[in-house]
Design a protein around this motif. Sequence first.
Motif, PDB file in Angstrom:
ATOM      1  N   GLY C  13       5.335 -15.483 -37.858  1.00 47.69           N
ATOM      2  CA  GLY C  13       4.579 -15.484 -39.101  1.00 47.69           C
ATOM      3  C   GLY C  13       5.319 -14.551 -40.039  1.00 47.69           C
ATOM      4  N   ALA C  14       4.603 -13.752 -40.769  1.00 45.53           N
ATOM      5  CA  ALA C  14       5.267 -12.924 -41.765  1.00 45.53           C
ATOM      6  C   ALA C  14       5.718 -11.574 -41.234  1.00 45.53           C
ATOM      7  N   GLY C  15       5.387 -11.246 -39.956  1.00 44.10           N
ATOM      8  CA  GLY C  15       5.624  -9.885 -39.486  1.00 44.10           C
ATOM      9  C   GLY C  15       6.651  -9.778 -38.381  1.00 44.10           C
ATOM     10  N   THR C  16       6.198  -9.280 -37.229  1.00 41.04           N
ATOM     11  CA  THR C  16       7.094  -9.037 -36.102  1.00 41.04           C
ATOM     12  C   THR C  16       7.855 -10.297 -35.716  1.00 41.04           C
ATOM     13  N   GLY C  17       7.139 -11.422 -35.636  1.00 41.07           N
ATOM     14  CA  GLY C  17       7.782 -12.665 -35.201  1.00 41.07           C
ATOM     15  C   GLY C  17       8.968 -13.031 -36.071  1.00 41.07           C
ATOM     16  N   ARG C  18       8.793 -12.928 -37.375  1.00 40.29           N
ATOM     17  CA  ARG C  18       9.888 -13.246 -38.293  1.00 40.29           C
ATOM     18  C   ARG C  18      11.073 -12.304 -38.079  1.00 40.29           C
ATOM     19  N   SER C  19      10.802 -11.016 -38.008  1.00 33.98           N
ATOM     20  CA  SER C  19      11.895 -10.053 -37.851  1.00 33.98           C
ATOM     21  C   SER C  19      12.626 -10.253 -36.529  1.00 33.98           C
ATOM     22  N   VAL C  20      11.859 -10.519 -35.477  1.00 33.59           N
ATOM     23  CA  VAL C  20      12.481 -10.745 -34.176  1.00 33.59           C
ATOM     24  C   VAL C  20      13.335 -12.007 -34.227  1.00 33.59           C
ATOM     25  N   ALA C  21      12.814 -13.032 -34.869  1.00 33.05           N
ATOM     26  CA  ALA C  21      13.570 -14.279 -34.976  1.00 33.05           C
ATOM     27  C   ALA C  21      14.895 -14.049 -35.710  1.00 33.05           C
ATOM     28  N   LEU C  22      14.829 -13.345 -36.821  1.00 37.00           N
ATOM     29  CA  LEU C  22      16.053 -13.072 -37.583  1.00 37.00           C
ATOM     30  C   LEU C  22      17.043 -12.246 -36.764  1.00 37.00           C
ATOM     31  N   ARG C  23      16.516 -11.275 -36.024  1.00 33.44           N
ATOM     32  CA  ARG C  23      17.388 -10.393 -35.231  1.00 33.44           C
ATOM     33  C   ARG C  23      18.083 -11.167 -34.120  1.00 33.44           C
ATOM     34  N   PHE C  24      17.318 -11.956 -33.376  1.00 34.03           N
ATOM     35  CA  PHE C  24      17.909 -12.702 -32.258  1.00 34.03           C
ATOM     36  C   PHE C  24      18.781 -13.855 -32.769  1.00 34.03           C
ATOM     37  N   ALA C  25      18.470 -14.342 -33.979  1.00 32.51           N
ATOM     38  CA  ALA C  25      19.275 -15.435 -34.556  1.00 32.51           C
ATOM     39  C   ALA C  25      20.677 -14.971 -34.931  1.00 32.51           C
ATOM     40  N   GLN C  26      20.902 -13.674 -34.978  1.00 31.40           N
ATOM     41  CA  GLN C  26      22.268 -13.193 -35.218  1.00 31.40           C
ATOM     42  C   GLN C  26      23.184 -13.523 -34.038  1.00 31.40           C
ATOM     43  N   THR C  27      22.588 -13.784 -32.888  1.00 26.22           N
ATOM     44  CA  THR C  27      23.382 -14.039 -31.678  1.00 26.22           C
ATOM     45  C   THR C  27      23.103 -15.410 -31.055  1.00 26.22           C
ATOM     46  N   TYR C  28      21.861 -15.836 -31.131  1.00 30.53           N
ATOM     47  CA  TYR C  28      21.468 -17.070 -30.452  1.00 30.53           C
ATOM     48  C   TYR C  28      20.827 -18.053 -31.429  1.00 30.53           C
ATOM     49  N   PRO C  29      20.919 -19.341 -31.138  1.00 28.30           N
ATOM     50  CA  PRO C  29      19.989 -20.269 -31.789  1.00 28.30           C
ATOM     51  C   PRO C  29      18.577 -19.845 -31.387  1.00 28.30           C
ATOM     52  N   VAL C  30      17.642 -19.964 -32.299  1.00 27.54           N
ATOM     53  CA  VAL C  30      16.272 -19.552 -31.964  1.00 27.54           C
ATOM     54  C   VAL C  30      15.286 -20.705 -32.176  1.00 27.54           C
ATOM     55  N   ASP C 196       3.852  -3.246 -41.233  1.00 30.34           N
ATOM     56  CA  ASP C 196       4.038  -3.374 -42.679  1.00 30.34           C
ATOM     57  C   ASP C 196       4.414  -4.815 -43.028  1.00 30.34           C
ATOM     58  N   ILE C 197       3.401  -5.620 -43.293  1.00 27.55           N
ATOM     59  CA  ILE C 197       3.615  -7.024 -43.630  1.00 27.55           C
ATOM     60  C   ILE C 197       2.793  -7.357 -44.879  1.00 27.55           C
ATOM     61  N   PRO C 198       3.051  -8.508 -45.475  1.00 28.57           N
ATOM     62  CA  PRO C 198       2.321  -8.844 -46.697  1.00 28.57           C
ATOM     63  C   PRO C 198       0.799  -8.683 -46.547  1.00 28.57           C
ATOM     64  N   ARG C 199       0.250  -9.128 -45.411  1.00 25.50           N
ATOM     65  CA  ARG C 199      -1.189  -9.076 -45.215  1.00 25.50           C
ATOM     66  C   ARG C 199      -1.751  -7.659 -45.218  1.00 25.50           C
ATOM     67  N   THR C 200      -0.920  -6.656 -44.840  1.00 32.86           N
ATOM     68  CA  THR C 200      -1.426  -5.284 -44.765  1.00 32.86           C
ATOM     69  C   THR C 200      -1.011  -4.443 -45.972  1.00 32.86           C
ATOM     70  N   LYS C 201      -0.411  -5.103 -46.986  1.00 34.10           N
ATOM     71  CA  LYS C 201       0.061  -4.356 -48.170  1.00 34.10           C
ATOM     72  C   LYS C 201      -1.033  -3.472 -48.745  1.00 34.10           C
ATOM     73  N   GLY C 202      -2.231  -3.982 -48.785  1.00 34.97           N
ATOM     74  CA  GLY C 202      -3.309  -3.220 -49.413  1.00 34.97           C
ATOM     75  C   GLY C 202      -3.918  -2.144 -48.532  1.00 34.97           C
ATOM     76  N   TYR C 203      -3.577  -2.143 -47.256  1.00 33.74           N
ATOM     77  CA  TYR C 203      -4.178  -1.159 -46.347  1.00 33.74           C
ATOM     78  C   TYR C 203      -3.617   0.228 -46.636  1.00 33.74           C
ATOM     79  N   THR C 204      -4.514   1.199 -46.702  1.00 35.53           N
ATOM     80  CA  THR C 204      -4.045   2.578 -46.753  1.00 35.53           C
ATOM     81  C   THR C 204      -4.153   3.152 -45.350  1.00 35.53           C
TER      82      THR C 204
END
Lengths: 247, 247, 247, 247
Positions: C13-30, C196-204
């Motif tokens: 989605g917009a958070g951990t999953g996306r970042s993990v996908a981008l990170r692992f995609a530097q080395t592997y097809p994801v 820190d993702i779009p959905r939590t932008k407003g959270y203090t």
Amino acid sequence: MASKFYAVIAGVGAGTGRSVALRFAQTYPVVLLARNPSNYTDIVSEIKSSGGQAIGISTDTSDPASVASAFEQIKKELPEKNLAAAIFNVGAGFAVKPFLELQASDLSASLASNAGGFFNFAQATLPSLLASVNASPPHPPTLIITGATASVRGSARFATFAAGKFAVRALGQSLAREFGPQGVHVAHVIVDGVIDIPRTKGYTVNDGKEDGKISPDAIADSYWHLHTQHRSSFTQELDLRPFVEKF
Amino acid sequence: MASKFYAVIAGVGAGTGRSVALRFAQTYPVVLLARNPSNYTDIVSEIKSSGGQAIGISTDTSDPASVASAFEQIKKELPEKNLAAAIFNVGAGFAVKPFLELQASDLSASLASNAGGFFNFAQATLPSLLASVNASPPHPPTLIITGATASVRGSARFATFAAGKFAVRALGQSLAREFGPQGVHVAHVIVDGVIDIPRTKGYTVNDGKEDGKISPDAIADSYWHLHTQHRSSFTQELDLRPFVEKF
Amino acid sequence: MASKFYAVIAGVGAGTGRSVALRFAQTYPVVLLARNPSNYTDIVSEIKSSGGQAIGISTDTSDPASVASAFEQIKKELPEKNLAAAIFNVGAGFAVKPFLELQASDLSASLASNAGGFFNFAQATLPSLLASVNASPPHPPTLIITGATASVRGSARFATFAAGKFAVRALGQSLAREFGPQGVHVAHVIVDGVIDIPRTKGYTVNDGKEDGKISPDAIADSYWHLHTQHRSSFTQELDLRPFVEKF
Amino acid sequence: MASKFYAVIAGVGAGTGRSVALRFAQTYPVVLLARNPSNYTDIVSEIKSSGGQAIGISTDTSDPASVASAFEQIKKELPEKNLAAAIFNVGAGFAVKPFLELQASDLSASLASNAGGFFNFAQATLPSLLASVNASPPHPPTLIITGATASVRGSARFATFAAGKFAVRALGQSLAREFGPQGVHVAHVIVDGVIDIPRTKGYTVNDGKEDGKISPDAIADSYWHLHTQHRSSFTQELDLRPFVEKF
């Protein structure tokens, strides 16, 4: 009281130690150890006036020689008795400061009082507790340690205190694994809250709610329960805290 | 017996449930829940013949409707009584297999029996336990859960069983934090060993040593102790194991 | 990219999953799994436009048939590739309510999404991960689980959420002990804080301090580190939290 | 190497300390502390011959004066540099005996080496680490502790060793909670297994399986990862063990 067993409590004063002494004195003669006789004289009187048997011995558990001397005196005063229960309730070495304001002496005081004190006490009592295993004790011979929140959790400003408490827990866990199979019950109790004693009367904890401080008599009830557990069902660790405590 | 309180034990059979029922029946009328009446009829008779009061109700705790029906029946049969203690001792859903041989149904059976069963039982009993807080109970109203080694430790071949047990512990810990401050004592017990019951007679554990299996009566003693703890000194979790058990 | 290995991430989605996908995609097809294609289409585009290879498959991990279908599709689309890493980042079933307001369906939703979803994902990926052990992988084949504070701590109002998270941790710990010795690295990560993702932008959170929310890219760095650990030095569990978080 | 930062590693020898020194020397000048110069001279040469910068200082971390002297020397030799990372890898005081054969000196040796040594090291390095927070460090200033299985588990015959290791963990956890919010990353690593070093060559562990001993270079990789974590995503504790280790 004709018990051929006795109990020894190190670290008596106005709180847990006193309540544990009174509780165990209902069944056994009790020996009370504290550095300052003023910490045990009243309790000794109180037990005697209720028909119990009690001895106080001025002892610094952090000093092996002082501990050895105390147990020699016990042997003389209770010559035929076996040890049923040993409770370590010592808790000095309590410095609460930012880490960079702590001195090396704060650490060594906490370690000497807590880890060193328990080490000396355990070395002095375990041979007697082992000997009691085969002396038809009413309950498995027991070694109980009073721990604290700081036994399982380090906190800002509590670094050296936690170091001492963690170290005692390490010793207790090691002894439970070594001496349990030999029939001695070693238990560690995490007291997680403020105890309701004269010294804490003025403290407002848990919003001042009734029973928001731990009753030392209630602690003593749990220690007695630990002592009476059947050897097929030993507890190694339990926590105690007021119903209102956040944890 | 004139107690205006009663206790309910879910998951009775030949072991812990029976011993807990007998122990609590010394003070309270007890209600025994089990799917199969054969699991409670003998215990009900045993309690009655000792002068106690007992009711057995065929109940599947994993089924909310079955649980609701059981508590309606309790209300009819014990119309004026408040709930003093509720013990959840259910432990089905036990598949021991390499992970890749497990079926989704093994997981759902463990979750339904453990987490689902406890959820239903807790929802049915907590309103009554809360109501008892102000009914001058002899001891704080208590909800006790029987856990296992698998409640705190996943192991090869025990994946789904551990999932169910971890989930129950999560619920119990959450309830302790929510209902403790309201006066209800929620406790979780980690039973770490083989219990000495007819079904395990043939098992050789801990090298066959005497008292190498846990006495269910000893477990019941600790449950009773938990129930009688003063509210200033609640235990949330304790472990029970034979003195010879490696842990 | 000529890797003969690929990675699969469930729960993007917009958070951990996306970042993990981008990170692992530097080395592997994801391969990205999410119920709703809108959760992965942008990420697939982003990876492709950076020269990586990515496939999105609409999958409900709580449904074994949906998971089976996804892995059949993977086999077709990446016919010659072995699985290097599988990341379970699913976290639905999140009801925050007082216990007596929760429904049985809240519990089953949490268990199905968390424990059920991970069970299905692990059963689908472990045979492939095991097969990769002998396929000269650049790093030990890895199965990583995203956990939360609620994985190790039950809280008032979080009972059913904690039940699901504890259950997943139980499965993960069991799998680490079963599949570690077979060469598959199973790790569980306790994310203790707000991401820190779009959905939590407003959270203090943490008084609004800079870096008081967890960077999902930082999480992905730790996942990648776990994946690259030598098999003589596997981490089973680590925690991640903002420097300002109280813990 | 033009870094305006340096790293200091206490407790170097043939294993973890050497690998960590080599790893951090790829980025920073490193200072190596050990009691015996023979423990660091070869490593200093190895680093220099690879183009790195290294200094060895004979230091007894259990002695506050020796630690103070070492840091004065560092200030002279690296006058303009700030401290990026401090690693405490000291592990003396290791007596393995039945408890009743242990001497008070075994306990004090373990406490002095572990808790005392870390206390001195932390007091000497934290002011510098704090100062580095505002000196634009490439990564958050970091204090890493090498722990062991005995940091979280007491065992028969390991009582005093566990006491020292538990105490260090208590200090580390306390410092993480106090200095994390100030920007210093304090992490504790549980090394759970035998490290593959010259001294352990003859040991048969984990049935002699390949990679059954922990590669010290792999440990160093995880230390470097901890050092490079973003401050929004600090790990406080992780475990490291061979894939074949039972845990």
